[in-house]
Motif scaffolding. Structure first.
Motif, PDB file in Angstrom:
ATOM      1  N   VAL A 295       0.738  -1.140   0.066  1.00 12.62           N
ATOM      2  CA  VAL A 295       0.074   0.115  -0.105  1.00 12.62           C
ATOM      3  C   VAL A 295       0.898   1.256   0.217  1.00 12.62           C
ATOM      4  CG1 VAL A 295      -0.429   0.416   2.585  1.00 12.62           C
ATOM      5  CG2 VAL A 295      -2.235   0.797   1.016  1.00 12.62           C
ATOM      6  N   GLY A 296       2.031   1.012   0.581  1.00 16.54           N
ATOM      7  CA  GLY A 296       3.046   2.307   0.683  1.00 16.54           C
ATOM      8  C   GLY A 296       3.879   2.636  -0.671  1.00 16.54           C
ATOM      9  N   GLN A 297       3.732   1.690  -1.574  1.00 15.50           N
ATOM     10  CA  GLN A 297       4.585   1.752  -2.713  1.00 15.50           C
ATOM     11  C   GLN A 297       4.171   2.859  -3.881  1.00 15.50           C
ATOM     12  OE1 GLN A 297       7.539   0.111  -3.058  1.00 15.50           O
ATOM     13  NE2 GLN A 297       6.944  -0.889  -1.163  1.00 15.50           N
ATOM     14  N   TRP A 298       4.895   3.519  -4.350  1.00 13.50           N
ATOM     15  CA  TRP A 298       4.755   4.649  -5.575  1.00 13.50           C
ATOM     16  C   TRP A 298       5.199   4.121  -6.933  1.00 13.50           C
ATOM     17  CZ3 TRP A 298       1.344   8.015  -4.893  1.00 13.50           C
ATOM     18  CH2 TRP A 298       1.009   8.542  -3.407  1.00 13.50           C
ATOM     19  N   ASP A 299       6.057   3.192  -6.940  1.00 18.69           N
ATOM     20  CA  ASP A 299       6.443   2.513  -8.339  1.00 18.69           C
ATOM     21  C   ASP A 299       5.392   1.315  -8.549  1.00 18.69           C
ATOM     22  OD1 ASP A 299       7.299   0.684 -10.119  1.00 18.69           O
ATOM     23  OD2 ASP A 299       9.149   1.063  -9.704  1.00 18.69           O
TER      24      ASP A 299
ATOM     25  N   LYS B 108      23.132  -0.198  -4.960  1.00 13.72           N
ATOM     26  CA  LYS B 108      21.934  -0.096  -4.170  1.00 13.72           C
ATOM     27  C   LYS B 108      21.014   0.843  -4.762  1.00 13.72           C
ATOM     28  CE  LYS B 108      24.324   2.864  -1.133  1.00 13.72           C
ATOM     29  NZ  LYS B 108      24.800   2.966   0.353  1.00 13.72           N
ATOM     30  N   ASN B 109      20.464   0.455  -6.023  1.00 10.02           N
ATOM     31  CA  ASN B 109      19.645   1.367  -7.025  1.00 10.02           C
ATOM     32  C   ASN B 109      18.335   0.894  -6.458  1.00 10.02           C
ATOM     33  OD1 ASN B 109      19.672   3.219  -8.921  1.00 10.02           O
ATOM     34  ND2 ASN B 109      19.658   1.865 -10.618  1.00 10.02           N
ATOM     35  N   LEU B 110      17.880  -0.253  -6.026  1.00 10.05           N
ATOM     36  CA  LEU B 110      16.665  -0.946  -5.615  1.00 10.05           C
ATOM     37  C   LEU B 110      16.394  -0.831  -4.329  1.00 10.05           C
ATOM     38  CD1 LEU B 110      16.562  -3.630  -8.026  1.00 10.05           C
ATOM     39  CD2 LEU B 110      15.314  -1.643  -8.580  1.00 10.05           C
ATOM     40  N   LYS B 111      15.375  -0.077  -3.855  1.00  7.26           N
ATOM     41  CA  LYS B 111      14.924  -0.129  -2.332  1.00  7.26           C
ATOM     42  C   LYS B 111      13.355  -0.130  -2.216  1.00  7.26           C
ATOM     43  CE  LYS B 111      18.481   3.425  -0.940  1.00  7.26           C
ATOM     44  NZ  LYS B 111      18.243   4.561  -2.100  1.00  7.26           N
ATOM     45  N   GLY B 112      13.136  -0.296  -0.918  1.00  6.33           N
ATOM     46  CA  GLY B 112      11.700  -0.375  -0.606  1.00  6.33           C
ATOM     47  C   GLY B 112      10.894  -1.549  -0.697  1.00  6.33           C
TER      48      GLY B 112
END
Lengths: 512, 112
Positions: A295-299, B108-112
């Motif tokens: 729910v928090g993702q923007w991609d 570390k291009n990808l995060k989250g």
């Protein structure tokens, strides 16, 4: 011997080699040829689904007949459960192949793309048709190696990084699976799934058995991205080209992960309650945490990838609930209902998650961005993408009359009837948060007033992409029919029967 | 028993490398070491005390042979391991081309 079984594996394998050989000589051959072969596979797999019914048909590779009822050759087994998976693989594969015709234009090396695509399909078909543990491993590696390469197909910074992470975790998973197979072979001296069950039924060392189960669960759990093993999935699925994301999320994690876990734990291992509880709690964990991460993702593709983890949680959870009931030996009809719900959700998820990734690909194709904040107002400029995406979003959130509603309803009803009230409440809450997630996606991508300055040139995508999206959108509505008894008897019941009664599986394979 | 223990030590060496190393190439090498320990384990479980290579000859009907199936499986697994390793190395070369480093902390291009 059923001639369809080897054809389903050989045709895509041969396709992969033909692509490499002929693709250089004849331009434009690969893209159309791929769709034609995939269409053939769709027909073959639906033919086998209708033909197989409640039966099981076995193909003994190389014609090695069993000696004293001990199987020695490699067995390929087609039953109701694998037929369902075959249909999912070939349908989503066909639509992704059609979608690729226009999507892959901007990449170089189309031949390689289609060759890898075929290898992935061949590997998945092989895994699904395999009745032999080591054969599962070999086909799994074929499809997984193809998917490593496909994730990195864009050779940008993030694609390469995602592929590297995926490969390291995938290698560890393969190691765990191989080690588990070795331990099983050590004790049973056989690799045939039915034969292993037969040996395990005659008594086993419990500690050893649980250890093997945990190895197999963590190995295939890594491939299926169940919650503690999920770290690679959002990167890999969001970095791949969109048709491949649709394949990976819609089919791949199911065929090489969930399918094998369910098959092995129902038909090979004798289910014990502790392991069943573990599987159920892993399923619940991925269901809940996956959606809160989504729910928090923007991609947009990352959001969809996290939501895949959550939806796979539903499938694992309902299969696990079925396992608990079977291991306690109570309420077999509720266990059957839970497994039906899980399988139904598996089929539905392939349709709507495949569609959502294709939509995301269409947006990326026109706008060149995956960030939700940079989109907006697309409902007027891309009406078909917007409409199909709306159908898929409503399906995944479980709004009637779309298919996701029925499968979630069956899962929740089964949980209530089995008196797993906590699981039922969690399933409802996750469904609501899923709705919030996808309303966010709809609002930011399609309905908000976007930055108008550059987007006036945005228009609807090309014909092949539109075709795939519309077909999947129609499927999302039609698949709801499977909830009605007459269709359920035809498609889902044979699969559930095979999973519920492992003895039938053994008798039909060894007793022939 | 000691051979199984050594096989396990080989596995731990590989695992330690995968977890602690920061260099992409060293991670790839550690993964290979881990795989090799699995292959070794497979060959060990097929071993029969006093067994010979499984080439059956009618001259010695009472000869004990080792189990040939794990050996066949290991050969297959080695080929698969080769494919995985070569693909991993190809990706590492591409990563070096893009990032100009083998250090995993810089990538570390990808995060989250």
């Amino acid at each position: 011997m059923n001639p369809v079984i080897p054809i389903l594996v050989i045709v895509p394998l041969a396709g992969a080699f033909l692509m490499m050989l002929l693709g250089r000589l004849i331009r434009d051959l690969p893209k159309y040829f791929t769709s034609v072969i995939m269409l053939f596979l769709v027909i073959a797999s639906f033919y086998s689904l209708i033909n197989i019914g409640p039966g099981i048909s076995v193909y003994k590779t190389g014609g090695w007949e069993p000696i004293n009822k001990i199987p020695i050759g490699i067995y390929m087994v087609l039953d109701g459960y694998s037929a369902i998976m075959l249909c999912i693989i070939s349908t989503i594969g066909f639509l992704s192949a059609v979608y690729s015709i226009s999507f892959i234009k901007r990449y170089t090396g189309e031949n390689y793309y289609y060759a890898l695509f075929f290898l992935m399909v061949a590997g998945m078909n092989g895994v699904v048709l395999s009745g032999d543990l080591f054969n599962i491993y070999v086909f799994l590696e074929i499809s997984v190696i193809a998917s490593y390469a496909l994730v990195a197909f864009g050779v940008g910074k993030s694609e390469l990084e995602a592929s590297f992470k995926y490969q390291v975790l995938g290698s560890i998973a393969s190691f765990l699976i191989l080690f588990g197979i070795g331990l099983i072979y050590w004790k049973t001296k056989t690799l045939n799934i039915a034969d292993i069950r037969e040996v395990f039924k005659n008594g086993y060392d419990n500690t050893y058995y649980v250890f093997v189960q945990l190895l197999i669960l963590s190995g295939f759990g890594l491939k299926a991205a169940i919650m503690p093993f999920h770290a690679w999935l959002p990167d890999a699925h969001s970095s791949a080209p969109s048709p491949i994301s649709a394949m990976l999320s819609g089919v791949f994690i199911k065929a090489v992960g969930i399918y094998v876990i369910i098959r092995l734990f129902f038909n090979m291992f004798v289910i014990s309650e502790e392991v069943a509880l573990l599987i159920t709690s892993l399923g619940a964990l991925s269901m809940v945490l996956g959606v809160f991460l989504a729910v928090g993702q923007w991609d947009i593709k990352r959001l969809l990838a996290y939501s895949s983890i959550s939806q796979m949680g539903y499938v694992i959870l309902s299969a696990g609930a079925g396992m608990i009931l079977i291991s306690r030996g109570e309420k077999p009809e509720v266990a059957a209902l839970a497994i039906t719900g899980g399988l139904f959700h598996l089929i539905n998820h392939a349709a709507f998650k495949g569609l959502l990734f294709l939509n995301a690909g269409a947006i990326e194709y026109r706008l060149g961005t995956r960030n939700l904040k940079e989109m907006g107002g697309l409902s007027e400029k891309m009406p078909i993408t917007s409409a199909t995406s709306f159908i898929a979003s409503m399906s995944i959130s479980g709004i009637p009359p779309f298919n996701g509603f029925f499968s979630k309803l069956i899962i929740i009803v089964a949980c209530v009837r089995a008196r797993f009230y906590l699981l039922a409440i969690l399933a409802v809450i996750v469904s609501i948060v899923t709705l919030a997630t996808f309303l966010k996606l709809q609002r930011y991508a399609f309905y908000n007033k976007g930055s108008d300055n550059e987007s006036h040139s945005v228009k609807e995508v090309d014909g092949p992409m539109v075709f795939s999206m519309i077909t999947l959108g129609i499927l999302c509505i039609l698949l709801g029919l499977l909830a009605f008894p007459s269709f359920r008897e035809l498609v889902l019941k044979p699969a559930v029967d095979i999973l519920m009664n492992a003895d039938i599986y053994i008798v039909k394979i060894i007793g022939m | 028993m000691i051979t199984y223990l050594m096989c396990f030590i080989l596995f731990l060496t590989g695992l330690y490398g995968v977890i602690t190393r920061r260099n992409l190439l060293k991670i790839a090498i550690s993964l290979s070491i881990m795989e090799v320990s699995a292959f070794l384990f497979f060959t060990l479980i097929g071993y029969v005390e006093g067994g010979k290579a499984p080439i059956v000859s009618p001259a010695e009907p009472n000869q004990v042979y080792v189990d040939p199936l794990p050996q066949a499986m290991v050969l297959t697994a080695i080929v698969i391991g080769l494919a995985t390793t070569s693909l991993l190395l190809a990706i590492i070369i591409r990563i070096y081309g893009k990032y100009g480093t083998f250090d995993i902390r810089e990538i570390k291009n990808l995060k989250g």
